[in-house]
Design a protein around this motif. Sequence first.
Motif, short mmCIF file in Angstrom:
data_model
loop_
_atom_site.label_atom_id
_atom_site.label_comp_id
_atom_site.label_asym_id
_atom_site.label_seq_id
_atom_site.Cartn_x
_atom_site.Cartn_y
_atom_site.Cartn_z
N ALA A 78 15.71 11.00 30.85
CA ALA A 78 15.20 12.23 31.46
C ALA A 78 15.08 13.36 30.46
O ALA A 78 14.27 14.28 30.65
N PHE A 79 15.86 13.30 29.38
CA PHE A 79 15.82 14.38 28.39
C PHE A 79 14.84 14.11 27.24
O PHE A 79 14.63 14.98 26.40
N ASP A 80 14.26 12.93 27.20
CA ASP A 80 13.51 12.52 26.02
C ASP A 80 12.31 13.40 25.71
O ASP A 80 11.96 13.61 24.55
N ASN A 81 11.66 13.91 26.75
CA ASN A 81 10.41 14.64 26.54
C ASN A 81 10.48 16.10 26.97
O ASN A 81 9.44 16.75 27.13
N LEU A 82 11.68 16.64 27.15
CA LEU A 82 11.80 18.04 27.53
C LEU A 82 11.48 18.96 26.36
O LEU A 82 11.81 18.65 25.22
N THR A 83 10.86 20.06 26.66
CA THR A 83 10.58 21.07 25.64
C THR A 83 11.83 21.90 25.38
O THR A 83 12.86 21.75 26.06
N VAL A 84 11.73 22.80 24.41
CA VAL A 84 12.82 23.71 24.12
C VAL A 84 13.20 24.49 25.37
O VAL A 84 14.38 24.54 25.76
N GLN A 85 12.21 25.11 26.00
CA GLN A 85 12.50 25.95 27.15
C GLN A 85 13.02 25.14 28.33
O GLN A 85 13.91 25.58 29.06
N GLN A 86 12.51 23.94 28.51
CA GLN A 86 12.99 23.08 29.60
C GLN A 86 14.45 22.69 29.40
O GLN A 86 15.21 22.63 30.36
N ASN A 87 14.84 22.42 28.16
CA ASN A 87 16.24 22.13 27.89
C ASN A 87 17.12 23.33 28.20
O ASN A 87 18.19 23.20 28.81
N LYS A 96 16.70 16.14 22.12
CA LYS A 96 15.64 15.23 21.70
C LYS A 96 14.39 15.97 21.26
O LYS A 96 13.37 15.35 20.95
N VAL A 97 14.44 17.29 21.22
CA VAL A 97 13.29 18.08 20.80
C VAL A 97 13.00 17.84 19.31
O VAL A 97 13.91 17.91 18.49
N THR A 98 11.76 17.56 18.99
CA THR A 98 11.36 17.40 17.59
C THR A 98 10.78 18.70 17.07
O THR A 98 10.17 19.47 17.82
N GLU A 99 10.98 18.93 15.80
CA GLU A 99 10.46 20.12 15.11
C GLU A 99 10.94 21.42 15.74
O GLU A 99 10.20 22.41 15.80
N ALA A 100 12.18 21.43 16.22
CA ALA A 100 12.76 22.67 16.75
C ALA A 100 13.12 23.59 15.59
O ALA A 100 13.58 23.13 14.54
N THR A 101 12.95 24.88 15.78
CA THR A 101 13.29 25.86 14.76
C THR A 101 14.75 26.24 14.85
O THR A 101 15.44 25.93 15.83
N LYS A 102 15.21 26.94 13.83
CA LYS A 102 16.57 27.46 13.85
C LYS A 102 16.78 28.37 15.06
O LYS A 102 17.82 28.29 15.73
N GLU A 103 15.81 29.20 15.36
CA GLU A 103 15.91 30.09 16.52
C GLU A 103 16.01 29.29 17.82
O GLU A 103 16.75 29.66 18.73
N ASP A 104 15.28 28.17 17.89
CA ASP A 104 15.36 27.31 19.08
C ASP A 104 16.79 26.79 19.26
O ASP A 104 17.34 26.78 20.37
N TYR A 105 17.37 26.33 18.16
CA TYR A 105 18.75 25.83 18.24
C TYR A 105 19.72 26.94 18.63
O TYR A 105 20.66 26.72 19.40
#
Length: 509
Positions: A414-423, A456-465
């Motif tokens: 269920a978490f595999d394709n969530l976006t940053v905001q969805q997480n 599972k987000v790919t190419e997340a930025t430092k700010e995203d984390y």
Amino acid sequence: MAFSSRTWLLSSAVLFSIMSLSCGREPPNSGTVKAVNLGGWLVTEGWIKPSLFDGIPNKDFLDGTELQLKSVTTGKYLAAELGGGSIIVANRTSASGWERFRLWRINETTFNFRVFNKDFVGLDVKGNGAQVVAVSKTPGSSETFEIIRKPDDLSRVRIKAPNGFFLQAKTEDLVTADYAGSGSGWGNNDPSVFVISFSGKLEGEFQVTNGYGPKKAPQVMREHWNTFIVEDDFHFIKTNGLNAVRIPVGWWIASDPTPPNPYVGGSLLALDKAFLWAQKYGLKVIIDLHAAPGSQNGFEHSASRDGSQEWGQTDENILQTVDVIDFLTARYARSPSLYAVELINEPFSPGASLQNVTKFYKAGYAAVRKHSSTAYVVFSNRLGPMEPRELFPLATGLKGSVIDVHYYNLFVSAFDNLTVQQNIDFIHTNRSQELNYVTTSNGPLTFVGEWVAEWKVTEATKEDYQRFANAQLEVWGRATFGWAYWTLKNVNKHWSLEWMIQNGYIKLT
């Protein structure tokens, strides 16, 4: 022994009942816990520090390695007919359950093979001694084989049986141990040659200690314990906004300095040092029984030998686990740093039944209270199918009772394709609701004992984390006992709180 075990557990239940009538729930006496787990230290997890396994010979053949064997002559996989209790055949076109074999390592070249139904591959001693079967529940000399690999192609193997001959696929329906062969050829016309492939592995405490063996393992493990976590780490923890450590330990620590094979003595001394460092820096310690005898979940972090889950199935096993809790609490009850004892980590449902978990928790609670009236007692919720409040009838009304829940936006599809905001929204909405459900005004305290700012987000930025971590800190901050990040050190950088703090991803001060 069975009678005395039941008697002891009954006595514990009586003591538990008296406590539940006389003790009420109390809030933490000095604010909620902001902790980090010292994972991968006293209980090995290979993914945390892979280099710990580097010196093991034939390290892809560790205990619990799951493999398939494909005959080069039939072009099909070996399988345990019916999953076990019958013959071995070479007639499967694909590999799923019955075609997979799990290794028990004797040494770097000698092994037992365990099949789906937990039988061991061996020779038919009742027949002519040459047919290969899987009928024995315990391995002996007839179930011990040598794996010989082709020097320039390690995927090609021969398997030498205890009778001195090699296994061969005589036909698709007949696998025997009667091939002499010259051993000079590895071609596709040789019925003793199999192509090996891997479908799973374990890298836990059992694998690392049994992999190195009794001569080398003590040296490797003591070097690891002395260097992976040191006093400076406790200073780092204290000066970066944390007030506690959750320390995973294994059941064998209670037998230190001479634990049963293949485990190595010395982890108790390391835990002693941790308590001294915690006292020096004013940190609380939560002892976490991460690996129980028999494995409570079949994972490598509970020191399962081959993925089997066998904890809690007998009174003797439960009593053995209670004895570990009794030992640990008695040893550290007088330390001002002992804050809580977590009776067991992540028992897995349905293998760990609610009945057996509850039986153990009652006896474990009584064992802690024998030595300490102030240490919190932490009950880990089960993984797998369960009801989040299923421990409330047990824990409600008990002095210092805590429910531990672990929240990861990982491990399920269920978490595999969530976006940053969805997480982030999932934390604020779904996880917040889950935590609120187990956090009640008259129930046990709540502890998010494991969480991580990874996804599972790919190419997340430092700010995203940073946003993801802050969302969790905000929600987990509502847990009435506190939280603990998994873990302090890890080669996977976002799993390392040390790295996250040093690189500005998480700020706690």
